[in-house]
Write a protein that holds these residues in place. Structure first.
Motif, PDB file in Angstrom:
ATOM      1  N   PRO A 209       0.782  -1.236   0.000  1.00 53.60           N
ATOM      2  CA  PRO A 209       0.000   0.000   0.000  1.00 53.60           C
ATOM      3  C   PRO A 209       0.816   1.290   0.000  1.00 53.60           C
ATOM      4  CG  PRO A 209      -0.085  -1.092   2.141  1.00 53.60           C
ATOM      5  CD  PRO A 209       0.533  -2.052   1.183  1.00 53.60           C
ATOM      6  N   ASN A 210       2.125   1.197   0.293  1.00 56.46           N
ATOM      7  CA  ASN A 210       2.930   2.409   0.232  1.00 56.46           C
ATOM      8  C   ASN A 210       3.540   2.642  -1.151  1.00 56.46           C
ATOM      9  OD1 ASN A 210       4.751   0.327   0.278  1.00 56.46           O
ATOM     10  ND2 ASN A 210       5.656   0.846   2.247  1.00 56.46           N
ATOM     11  N   GLN A 211       3.143   1.838  -2.141  1.00 55.10           N
ATOM     12  CA  GLN A 211       3.610   1.997  -3.507  1.00 55.10           C
ATOM     13  C   GLN A 211       2.452   1.715  -4.459  1.00 55.10           C
ATOM     14  OE1 GLN A 211       7.105  -0.858  -2.524  1.00 55.10           O
ATOM     15  NE2 GLN A 211       7.565   0.015  -4.505  1.00 55.10           N
ATOM     16  N   ALA A 212       1.909   2.738  -5.090  1.00 49.68           N
ATOM     17  CA  ALA A 212       0.850   2.504  -6.071  1.00 49.68           C
ATOM     18  C   ALA A 212       1.495   2.361  -7.452  1.00 49.68           C
ATOM     19  CB  ALA A 212      -0.144   3.661  -6.079  1.00 49.68           C
ATOM     20  N   THR A 213       1.326   1.217  -8.051  1.00 54.64           N
ATOM     21  CA  THR A 213       1.890   1.020  -9.388  1.00 54.64           C
ATOM     22  C   THR A 213       1.096   1.830 -10.405  1.00 54.64           C
ATOM     23  OG1 THR A 213       2.602  -0.652 -10.995  1.00 54.64           O
ATOM     24  CG2 THR A 213       0.451  -0.991  -9.948  1.00 54.64           C
TER      25      THR A 213
END
Length: 416
Positions: A209-213
């Protein structure tokens, strides 16, 4: 080493160890800088984690490159007194601010990304589950106008409708200046649940959740796992995450402290090099972790969260410093330290969490110390906290002693 240098070194070590527990083993080393006339002590030991209380559940908001709550608590509890001001110029999810509030300190939170305030402020006034549930029942589950699901690689159509309805509700509330604490809490939780790699998120399986692709990246993930988004009940997920955030008991004195800190809190969205809103000689302690060269692309990671909150991720990204060269990074941080020197009280401290980057070839304290000294700060030492290996530590290029431990590196400074 000359006798006088050795005496100064021992004196600095003694000053540093006053903020540690005497029964914990440690390793001494020293950092010697060409233009500084005495060695700077380095102490490696376990400073927190297993030896401190478990972090409060209110902290469990995902954000890229955030440090553990025990880190700011360690310094806030030892280097400040109640009602003094604690500052974080790169606030992120608000870990320093929340710990300062729990401990009865005032705080100033600054981050160039407006998401920081959206994620931090609601946790200073935690609502009850009943009030959250009652408010959710009043929010429509469909937007006022039908919309094409342009994020169908992430969301089922019905889930997307619910997300759009939430987004529309919050933007209208903000526009009419009627967004209250319960609305802000729900918005914060929904922002945190947009994407993730477990059933507890609105999206199909994706990055943490701390990286949105990107959209293209998610299409590839779906192809790889042969998956299609299924319906997720946003109402249920928001309630479940709220229960998790509120699972730690908040003691009465902590609730009083949170409310007092909320009323005096200052939230800024500024370049950390220029914060005229902060009075000179007003901050007792700065605890922060700066952007590390070009390793983390904060704007790219948060594009979906920005969209949900009506923010322009591209515009925000233009203002976020992610220098690709050491020289440029040092120039940016030197300007930050000059500003930190201005706002720090005499005798105040800066705890600057750094890291090993470029697979350990660059140890950031070697870059930070010279520019901090040139800004007027006196080095107290470098603290290396050895802790259990974490899944994201490879981001910083830390070798982690064959995968067993991970090291926080904190440059500790004082305004003499």
């Amino acid at each position: 080493m000359k006798k006088t240098d050795l005496a100064n070194y021992i004196e600095n070590v003694n000053k540093l160890t006053k903020i540690t527990e005497p029964d914990v083993p440690y390793i001494f080393d020293k950092l010697e800088l060409p233009d500084y006339n005495q060695p700077i002590p380095i102490i490696t030991r376990e400073l927190w984690t297993a030896r401190q209380r478990q972090a409060h559940s209110l902290h469990e908001i995902s954000y890229r490159a955030c440090f553990k709550p025990q880190l700011p608590r360690f310094f806030i509890s030892r280097l400040t007194t109640e009602s003094q001001v604690v500052y974080d110029p790169f606030a992120g999810r608000g870990t320093t601010a929340l710990e300062a509030a729990f401990l009865g300190r005032k705080f100033i939170s600054n981050d160039i990304n407006p998401l920081s305030k959206i994620l931090t402020q609601p946790r200073l006034l935690p609502p009850s589950i009943t009030s959250i549930s009652d408010r959710l029942k009043t929010i429509p589950k469909k937007p006022s106008q039908p919309a094409i699901n342009h994020l169908d690689m992430f969301y089922h159509k019905d889930t997307f409708d619910e997300i759009l309805a939430l987004r529309e509700y919050f933007l209208n509330k903000e526009k009419s200046n009627s967004l209250d604490g319960i609305d802000s809490w729900i918005r914060m939780v929904a922002t945190n649940r947009l994407t993730g790699h477990s059933p507890g998120f609105f999206s199909v399986y994706t990055l943490p959740p701390n990286q949105a692709t990107s959209i293209e990246g998610q299409i590839k993930i779906n192809e790889k796992y042969k998956q299609r988004p299924e319906y997720k009940n946003t109402y249920d997920i928001i309630i479940k995450k709220s229960r998790s955030l509120l699972s730690s008991e908040i003691q009465e004195h902590e609730r009083v402290n949170l409310d007092r800190a909320r009323k005096s809190a200052i939230f800024l969205t500024k370049d950390a090099r220029n914060t005229p809103e902060i009075e000179s000689e007003s901050v007792a302690l700065t605890v922060t972790s700066p952007p590390f060269l070009d390793i983390v692309q904060y704007a790219e990671d948060n594009w979906l969260r920005c969209w949900f909150n009506g923010l322009d991720a591209n515009e925000i990204g233009k203002n976020i410093s992610t220098p690709s060269s050491i020289e440029v990074w040092q120039a940016v941080m030197k300007a930050v330290f000059l500003e930190l020197y201005r706002i720090s009280i005499f005798g105040g401290h800066v705890a600057f969490e750094v890291g090993e980057v470029r697979r350990g070839r660059v140890q950031m304290e070697n870059l930070v110390m010279p520019i901090a000294i040139s800004a007027g700060f006196q080095p107290v030492g470098v603290l290396l906290n050895e802790q259990v290996f974490t899944k994201t530590s490879h981001i910083w290029g830390v070798e982690n002693n064959s995968g067993g431990t991970n090291t926080n590196r904190i440059v500790l400074l004082k305004k003499p």
